[in-house]
Design a protein around this motif. Structure first.
Motif, mmCIF file in Angstrom:
data_model
loop_
_atom_site.group_PDB
_atom_site.id
_atom_site.type_symbol
_atom_site.label_atom_id
_atom_site.label_comp_id
_atom_site.label_asym_id
_atom_site.label_seq_id
_atom_site.Cartn_x
_atom_site.Cartn_y
_atom_site.Cartn_z
ATOM 1 N N SER A 1 38.301 66.961 72.595
ATOM 2 C CA SER A 1 37.054 66.309 72.989
ATOM 3 C C SER A 1 37.265 64.873 73.467
ATOM 4 C CB SER A 1 36.048 66.338 71.840
ATOM 5 O OG SER A 1 36.516 65.550 70.757
ATOM 6 N N GLY A 2 38.177 64.166 72.828
ATOM 7 C CA GLY A 2 38.377 62.763 73.170
ATOM 8 C C GLY A 2 39.347 62.514 74.308
ATOM 9 N N HIS A 3 40.204 63.504 74.592
ATOM 10 C CA HIS A 3 41.264 63.271 75.573
ATOM 11 C C HIS A 3 41.409 64.382 76.603
ATOM 12 C CE1 HIS A 3 42.532 59.802 73.226
ATOM 13 N NE2 HIS A 3 42.338 60.558 72.160
ATOM 14 N N GLY A 4 40.590 65.427 76.489
ATOM 15 C CA GLY A 4 40.568 66.469 77.496
ATOM 16 C C GLY A 4 41.714 67.465 77.471
ATOM 17 N N LEU A 5 42.439 67.541 76.364
ATOM 18 C CA LEU A 5 43.527 68.515 76.283
ATOM 19 C C LEU A 5 42.973 69.909 76.047
ATOM 20 C CD1 LEU A 5 45.118 65.792 75.714
ATOM 21 C CD2 LEU A 5 46.691 67.225 74.439
ATOM 22 N N GLY A 6 43.704 70.906 76.535
ATOM 23 C CA GLY A 6 43.358 72.284 76.250
ATOM 24 C C GLY A 6 43.718 72.620 74.813
ATOM 25 N N HIS A 7 43.145 73.701 74.312
ATOM 26 C CA HIS A 7 43.361 74.066 72.914
ATOM 27 C C HIS A 7 44.831 74.301 72.583
ATOM 28 C CE1 HIS A 7 42.372 75.617 68.950
ATOM 29 N NE2 HIS A 7 43.282 76.542 69.174
ATOM 30 N N GLY A 8 45.530 75.061 73.404
ATOM 31 C CA GLY A 8 46.938 75.368 73.131
ATOM 32 C C GLY A 8 47.813 74.125 73.101
ATOM 33 N N HIS A 9 47.594 73.230 74.044
ATOM 34 C CA HIS A 9 48.375 71.999 74.085
ATOM 35 C C HIS A 9 48.054 71.111 72.890
ATOM 36 C CE1 HIS A 9 49.172 72.313 78.692
ATOM 37 N NE2 HIS A 9 50.041 73.003 77.987
ATOM 38 N N MET B 1 42.542 71.178 62.272
ATOM 39 C CA MET B 1 41.581 71.471 63.332
ATOM 40 C C MET B 1 40.760 70.249 63.731
ATOM 41 S SD MET B 1 42.421 74.362 64.388
ATOM 42 C CE MET B 1 41.146 74.500 65.640
ATOM 43 N N GLU B 2 40.625 69.279 62.855
ATOM 44 C CA GLU B 2 39.965 68.022 63.222
ATOM 45 C C GLU B 2 40.832 67.257 64.221
ATOM 46 O OE1 GLU B 2 37.511 67.129 59.082
ATOM 47 O OE2 GLU B 2 39.546 66.353 59.298
ATOM 48 N N GLN B 3 42.138 67.271 63.992
ATOM 49 C CA GLN B 3 43.055 66.618 64.918
ATOM 50 C C GLN B 3 43.053 67.324 66.272
ATOM 51 O OE1 GLN B 3 46.455 66.899 62.288
ATOM 52 N NE2 GLN B 3 46.381 64.704 61.858
ATOM 53 N N VAL B 4 43.065 68.648 66.258
ATOM 54 C CA VAL B 4 43.008 69.423 67.498
ATOM 55 C C VAL B 4 41.716 69.093 68.250
ATOM 56 C CG1 VAL B 4 42.788 71.758 68.456
ATOM 57 C CG2 VAL B 4 44.488 71.301 66.680
ATOM 58 N N ALA B 5 40.600 69.089 67.532
ATOM 59 C CA ALA B 5 39.298 68.803 68.156
ATOM 60 C C ALA B 5 39.272 67.406 68.764
ATOM 61 C CB ALA B 5 38.180 68.970 67.136
ATOM 62 N N ALA B 6 39.888 66.436 68.101
ATOM 63 C CA ALA B 6 39.914 65.074 68.622
ATOM 64 C C ALA B 6 40.688 65.003 69.944
ATOM 65 C CB ALA B 6 40.538 64.127 67.597
ATOM 66 N N LEU B 7 41.798 65.710 70.028
ATOM 67 C CA LEU B 7 42.567 65.729 71.277
ATOM 68 C C LEU B 7 41.785 66.424 72.388
ATOM 69 C CD1 LEU B 7 46.165 66.525 69.975
ATOM 70 C CD2 LEU B 7 45.351 64.357 70.921
ATOM 71 N N LYS C 1 53.297 66.834 82.168
ATOM 72 C CA LYS C 1 52.974 67.064 83.578
ATOM 73 C C LYS C 1 51.471 67.195 83.779
ATOM 74 C CE LYS C 1 53.975 70.147 87.427
ATOM 75 N NZ LYS C 1 54.601 71.380 87.865
ATOM 76 N N THR C 2 50.815 67.918 82.902
ATOM 77 C CA THR C 2 49.384 68.201 83.054
ATOM 78 C C THR C 2 48.525 66.972 82.824
ATOM 79 O OG1 THR C 2 49.733 70.490 82.362
ATOM 80 C CG2 THR C 2 47.471 69.651 82.229
ATOM 81 N N TYR C 3 48.868 66.163 81.818
ATOM 82 C CA TYR C 3 47.983 65.066 81.421
ATOM 83 C C TYR C 3 48.503 63.678 81.794
ATOM 84 C CZ TYR C 3 46.131 69.048 78.940
ATOM 85 O OH TYR C 3 45.652 70.300 78.643
ATOM 86 N N GLY C 4 49.708 63.603 82.363
ATOM 87 C CA GLY C 4 50.204 62.341 82.909
ATOM 88 C C GLY C 4 50.577 61.272 81.909
ATOM 89 N N GLN C 5 50.825 61.662 80.679
ATOM 90 C CA GLN C 5 51.236 60.706 79.640
ATOM 91 C C GLN C 5 52.501 61.239 78.979
ATOM 92 O OE1 GLN C 5 49.967 57.812 78.772
ATOM 93 N NE2 GLN C 5 47.985 57.826 79.789
#
Length: 70
Positions: A48-56, A40-46, A18-22
């Motif tokens: 910084s690269g895709h605008g997701l919040g940390h929890g998501h 944490m590299e995967q989390v950071a990529a989501l 709902k939040t990110y439309g994908q």
């Protein structure tokens, strides 16, 4: 008592869609495409690269890592 409630990282999936439309498979695919990256590299990529919040981002990565461990 109702045991049908989704638990763990997957409980975030409806909110993520709902939040990110994908669809969730879009986000899972991004993480699956970087199997050699650390958690944490995967989390950071989501984030910084895709605008997701940390929890998501963390929920998506945790789900994929658990799936890959069998």
């Amino acid at each position: 008592m109702n045991d049908d409630k989704i638990k763990g990282p997957a409980s975030y999936f409806p909110s993520i869609e709902k939040t990110y439309g994908q669809p969730i498979e879009h986000w899972l695919g991004i993480v699956r495409a970087m199997p050699d990256a650390r958690h944490m590299e995967q989390v950071a990529a989501l984030k910084s690269g895709h605008g997701l919040g940390h929890g998501h981002a963390n929920a998506i990565v945790a789900f994929v890592r658990a799936e890959q461990q069998g």
